[in-house]
Design a protein around this motif. Structure first.
Motif, short mmCIF file in Angstrom:
data_model
loop_
_atom_site.label_atom_id
_atom_site.label_comp_id
_atom_site.label_asym_id
_atom_site.label_seq_id
_atom_site.Cartn_x
_atom_site.Cartn_y
_atom_site.Cartn_z
N ASP A 411 -42.44 -14.73 25.32
CA ASP A 411 -40.99 -14.74 25.16
C ASP A 411 -40.58 -15.85 24.21
OD1 ASP A 411 -41.04 -17.16 26.60
OD2 ASP A 411 -40.61 -16.17 28.51
N LYS A 412 -39.29 -16.14 24.13
CA LYS A 412 -38.76 -17.11 23.17
C LYS A 412 -38.78 -18.55 23.68
CE LYS A 412 -33.97 -16.47 24.77
NZ LYS A 412 -32.59 -16.07 24.37
N TYR A 413 -39.30 -18.78 24.88
CA TYR A 413 -39.19 -20.10 25.49
C TYR A 413 -40.47 -20.93 25.41
CZ TYR A 413 -34.84 -18.36 27.58
OH TYR A 413 -33.58 -17.85 27.79
N GLN A 414 -41.39 -20.58 24.51
CA GLN A 414 -42.69 -21.24 24.49
C GLN A 414 -42.58 -22.76 24.38
OE1 GLN A 414 -45.33 -19.96 21.33
NE2 GLN A 414 -47.12 -20.82 22.32
N VAL A 415 -41.83 -23.27 23.42
CA VAL A 415 -41.72 -24.73 23.24
C VAL A 415 -41.02 -25.36 24.45
CG1 VAL A 415 -40.68 -26.57 21.86
CG2 VAL A 415 -41.79 -24.64 20.73
N ASP A 416 -39.92 -24.76 24.91
CA ASP A 416 -39.19 -25.33 26.05
C ASP A 416 -40.06 -25.35 27.31
OD1 ASP A 416 -36.88 -25.72 24.55
OD2 ASP A 416 -36.08 -23.73 25.01
N ARG A 417 -40.82 -24.29 27.53
CA ARG A 417 -41.69 -24.21 28.71
C ARG A 417 -42.79 -25.29 28.61
NH1 ARG A 417 -42.89 -19.36 27.99
NH2 ARG A 417 -41.31 -18.40 29.35
N PHE A 418 -43.32 -25.46 27.41
CA PHE A 418 -44.38 -26.44 27.15
C PHE A 418 -43.87 -27.85 27.40
CE2 PHE A 418 -46.91 -28.95 24.02
CZ PHE A 418 -48.18 -28.64 24.46
N ILE A 419 -42.67 -28.15 26.92
CA ILE A 419 -42.08 -29.48 27.12
C ILE A 419 -41.76 -29.71 28.59
CG2 ILE A 419 -40.13 -31.00 26.55
CD1 ILE A 419 -42.21 -30.56 24.28
N CYS A 420 -41.29 -28.67 29.26
CA CYS A 420 -40.99 -28.78 30.69
C CYS A 420 -42.24 -29.17 31.48
CB CYS A 420 -40.43 -27.45 31.20
SG CYS A 420 -40.05 -27.42 32.96
N ALA A 421 -43.36 -28.53 31.17
CA ALA A 421 -44.62 -28.86 31.85
C ALA A 421 -44.98 -30.33 31.66
CB ALA A 421 -45.74 -27.95 31.35
N HIS A 422 -44.78 -30.84 30.45
CA HIS A 422 -45.10 -32.25 30.19
C HIS A 422 -44.11 -33.19 30.88
CE1 HIS A 422 -47.86 -30.65 27.15
NE2 HIS A 422 -48.48 -31.81 27.31
N LEU A 471 -47.10 -30.59 8.24
CA LEU A 471 -46.49 -29.87 9.36
C LEU A 471 -45.66 -30.80 10.25
CD1 LEU A 471 -49.52 -27.59 10.29
CD2 LEU A 471 -47.31 -26.80 9.40
N LEU A 472 -46.18 -31.99 10.50
CA LEU A 472 -45.46 -32.94 11.35
C LEU A 472 -44.20 -33.46 10.68
CD1 LEU A 472 -48.40 -34.99 12.93
CD2 LEU A 472 -47.04 -33.18 13.99
N ASP A 473 -44.17 -33.42 9.36
CA ASP A 473 -42.99 -33.90 8.64
C ASP A 473 -41.97 -32.79 8.43
OD1 ASP A 473 -44.12 -36.38 8.51
OD2 ASP A 473 -44.85 -36.19 6.46
N SER A 474 -42.31 -31.56 8.82
CA SER A 474 -41.39 -30.43 8.66
C SER A 474 -40.64 -30.20 9.97
CB SER A 474 -42.16 -29.15 8.30
OG SER A 474 -41.31 -28.02 8.42
N PRO A 475 -39.32 -30.37 9.97
CA PRO A 475 -38.55 -30.23 11.22
C PRO A 475 -38.57 -28.82 11.80
CG PRO A 475 -37.07 -30.43 9.34
CD PRO A 475 -38.46 -30.70 8.82
N TYR A 476 -39.05 -27.84 11.02
CA TYR A 476 -39.03 -26.45 11.48
C TYR A 476 -40.36 -26.03 12.12
CZ TYR A 476 -34.98 -26.52 8.43
OH TYR A 476 -33.78 -26.85 7.83
N SER A 477 -41.39 -26.85 12.03
CA SER A 477 -42.70 -26.46 12.57
C SER A 477 -42.76 -26.72 14.07
CB SER A 477 -43.83 -27.21 11.87
OG SER A 477 -43.91 -28.54 12.34
N GLN A 478 -43.55 -25.90 14.78
CA GLN A 478 -43.75 -26.12 16.21
C GLN A 478 -44.37 -27.48 16.46
OE1 GLN A 478 -46.45 -22.75 16.64
NE2 GLN A 478 -48.16 -24.08 17.20
N HIS A 480 -44.00 -30.35 14.73
CA HIS A 480 -42.97 -31.40 14.65
C HIS A 480 -42.12 -31.39 15.91
CE1 HIS A 480 -39.78 -33.91 12.83
NE2 HIS A 480 -38.97 -33.11 13.49
N LYS A 481 -41.68 -30.21 16.33
CA LYS A 481 -40.82 -30.11 17.51
C LYS A 481 -41.51 -30.65 18.76
CE LYS A 481 -38.39 -26.00 15.77
NZ LYS A 481 -38.25 -24.52 15.92
N VAL A 482 -42.78 -30.28 18.92
CA VAL A 482 -43.52 -30.71 20.11
C VAL A 482 -43.75 -32.22 20.09
CG1 VAL A 482 -45.79 -30.62 21.22
CG2 VAL A 482 -44.62 -28.49 20.60
N LEU A 483 -44.25 -32.75 18.98
CA LEU A 483 -44.51 -34.19 18.91
C LEU A 483 -43.23 -34.99 19.12
CD1 LEU A 483 -46.42 -36.55 18.36
CD2 LEU A 483 -45.93 -36.27 15.91
N THR A 484 -42.13 -34.55 18.51
CA THR A 484 -40.87 -35.27 18.64
C THR A 484 -40.39 -35.30 20.08
OG1 THR A 484 -40.22 -34.67 16.38
CG2 THR A 484 -38.47 -35.36 17.88
#
Length: 586
Positions: A411-422, A471-478, A480-484
């Motif tokens: 689904d569309k919640y992969q990053v949010d679900r991943f951050i929630c687990a952390h 990739l880490l310097d690109s605000p649109y990459s997964q 960058h989003k995850v590390l931030t």
């Protein structure tokens, strides 16, 4: 003669008597104790300090990053040097301890089949590169104590029947009843080997390239104390005792978690804490939860144990949207005594172990979890059960891809679900460990699996540093989003006294769609309610359920929103976490 030296010598001798009591040998315990203390440079003419019992040498600022020495590489640069650069660039204000997975010459298992314990793999760098990292970060190293490579000099000498190592390895009669031996793999236990002394059948818990030591021989123990002393000299502060549960073998038993194994760990702790009270031992015992807890001893064994049940239970929670099993397990976990703590992780270089979920998840739940992970591209590694049947041992998948959806599918919640687990993991009692590929939001590496033929390679990507940097310097990459977002959570955690690894923790009863627990600082001044929506639908927290004290000012540390305790509820978006605190420690 130094009084403290005498007391320590007596304690070491006591450990040795317990270890070797049932071994037919002419061991002179007192002489062996003296030799071990000499190896650790605990000399009778030195002022030997007595470590304080039940003392915590860690706090809420401790975070451990787990990485291979070559997880990040750049052409014409030593990988350990590149790793140091990565740490200084992207982890400077978040990570303060680094677990570099085995960085020694090896023949298989990505480092865990060690050829030479005393040197650094030339393809990674040298001891100066390890020391550079150790100068700025707490260095965690692996003590691969159960077995070594069949290509080591020691095993060559065993085959020749002469030289160091010729008597280091455990052998058994193939006609003996070995049916009760606990096996983590499906390969044959014994390796038939032709030696100068005839055909020998060498014990191999994991693979025929990983030959098991015979700790009934005190020379093996002395050799490993020499290894430990060398690693301390090179800057090691934390020792991960790899596969230590299998260390002692007695024919006719399960050959796992035997009393002698526990006593060897107690002996190692006694010696290292007299060298430096701040050194930590972490036991890597991928076994059912109840057995794992025994490695704390009475705060005289492991300083920390891997919380192996957390990864499968948390992943199961996130993909089912039901926290019942995670909550039940949390309520059953005893608080760690001072002088001990949990090592929390939800991803590592290995897969998601399933043995620690046995008895916690039903066979049906485990089956659903395995099927869901396979649907998300995961692989399954198997083990032989007691009755000879194959059972799933671990799921091989990156955590980022494991959380790409639910049992209903992606689904569309992969990053949010991943951050929630952390967020859940970072708030728990214990020290958090974060795998580099979780920090970077790395996806499954199918190409590496195809190249190696090993399922575990799926979660062991080697990043090209320049590619990763872009990739880490690109605000649109997964990535960058995850590390931030993970870095933000870590910085918040490190500022809160209620997140001390030994601070009080209670599990909250908020139904099965909201997972929550309460932390209170050791001085009782700060409280934090950690609550996560573990579903793909909005959920409401009834503030009456968490009993916020009306005279305090409450703040969500993550969103920075003020919480009005007189309001009836607060709404949580799918996979949103709040850390509601009565103190802003930042």
């Amino acid at each position: 003669m130094n009084t403290n030296w005498n007391q320590l010598h007596e304690k070491v001798s006591h450990h040795l008597q317990a270890i070797y009591a049932d071994v037919v040998t002419d061991i002179a315990v007192g002489d062996l104790a003296t030799r071990l203390m000499e190896i650790m440079r605990l000399n009778s003419d030195d002022d030997i300090a007595t470590p304080l019992p039940h003392c915590n040498h860690w706090d809420e600022e401790d975070i451990i990053m787990i990485t291979y020495g070559d997880s990040v590489i750049q052409e014409q640069e030593r990988p350990l040097f590149t790793l140091s650069r990565f740490l200084h660039t992207y982890c400077k204000n978040t990570i303060n301890n680094v677990h570099i997975l085995p960085f020694f010459p090896y023949s298989s298992d990505d480092g865990f089949s060690v050829i030479d314990y005393s040197s650094v793999n030339e393809s990674l760098g040298g001891w100066e590169d390890v020391e550079r990292i150790a100068a700025d970060y707490g260095l965690m190293v692996d003590l691969v104590i159960n077995h070594c490579s069949a290509r080591s000099v020691w095993f060559d000498n065993f085959i020749k029947g002469d030289g160091p190592g010729s008597d280091f390895f455990f052998t058994a009669d193939p006609s003996a009843d070995l049916t009760g031996v606990t096996r983590p793999r499906t390969s044959p236990l014994l390796r038939e080997t032709e030696t100068a002394n005839g055909t020998q059948h060498v014990w191999c818990t994991f693979s025929h390239d990983q030959v098991d030591f015979d700790f009934r021989n005190p020379k093996v123990l002395m050799t490993f104390m020499e290894i430990i002393r060398q690693y301390i000299d090179e800057g090691a502060k934390i020792f991960r005792l790899d596969a230590v549960a299998f260390l002692w073998k007695i024919i006719g038993t399960s050959c796992i978690n035997l009393p002698q194994t526990h006593e060897v760990i107690r002996l190692i702790r006694t010696l290292v804490e007299h060298v430096n009270p701040g050194i930590m031992l972490i036991t890597e015992t991928n076994i059912p939860n109840r057995e794992n807890l025994t490695y704390f001893g009475n705060a005289n064994e492991a300083h920390a144990i891997y919380n192996f049940s957390l990864p499968p239970l948390l992943v199961n929670t996130m993909v089912t949207g039901n926290c019942l099993y995670l909550k039940n397990w949390m309520m059953s976990m005893p608080p760690a005594q001072n002088g001990t703590t949990y090592f929390n992780f939800i991803a590592s270089h290995d897969g998601i172990g399933l043995r620690p979920a046995e008895g916690l998840l039903s066979d049906e739940e485990l089956g659903t979890l395995v099927n869901t992970m396979q649907h998300f591209g995961g692989k399954i590694s198997w083990r032989a059960s007691e009755n000879g049947q194959q059972k799933p041992y671990e799921i091989n998948i990156t955590l980022f891809d494991a959380l790409q959806g639910t049992t209903k599918g992606p689904d569309k919640y992969q990053v949010d679900r991943f951050i929630c687990a952390h967020a859940i993991m970072l708030g728990l009692e214990g020290i958090p460990g974060i795998y580099i590929h979780s920090l970077l939001g790395t996806s499954n590496d199918y190409e590496k699996v195809a190249n190696t033929g090993q399922n575990r390679s799926i979660n062991r990507k080697r990043w090209d540093y320049r590619e990763l940097e872009a990739l880490l310097d690109s605000p649109y990459s997964q990535h960058h989003k995850v590390l931030t977002r993970i870095s933000q959570l870590i910085r918040i955690r490190k500022a809160q006294s209620a997140f001390h690894p030994n601070a009080t923790q209670f599990t909250l009863q908020l139904g099965n769609h909201l997972f929550g627990y309460w932390r209170q600082s050791l001085d009782r001044k700060q409280s934090i309610f950690c609550i996560s929506n573990i579903t793909d639908e909005e959920q409401s927290i009834l503030l009456s359920d968490i009993n916020l004290i009306g005279t305090d000012n409450w703040l969500d540390l993550i969103s920075r929103d003020q919480i009005n305790s007189s309001a009836g509820f607060i709404q949580l978006k799918p996979y949103q976490t709040v850390w509601i605190s009565n103190q802003d420690m930042e």
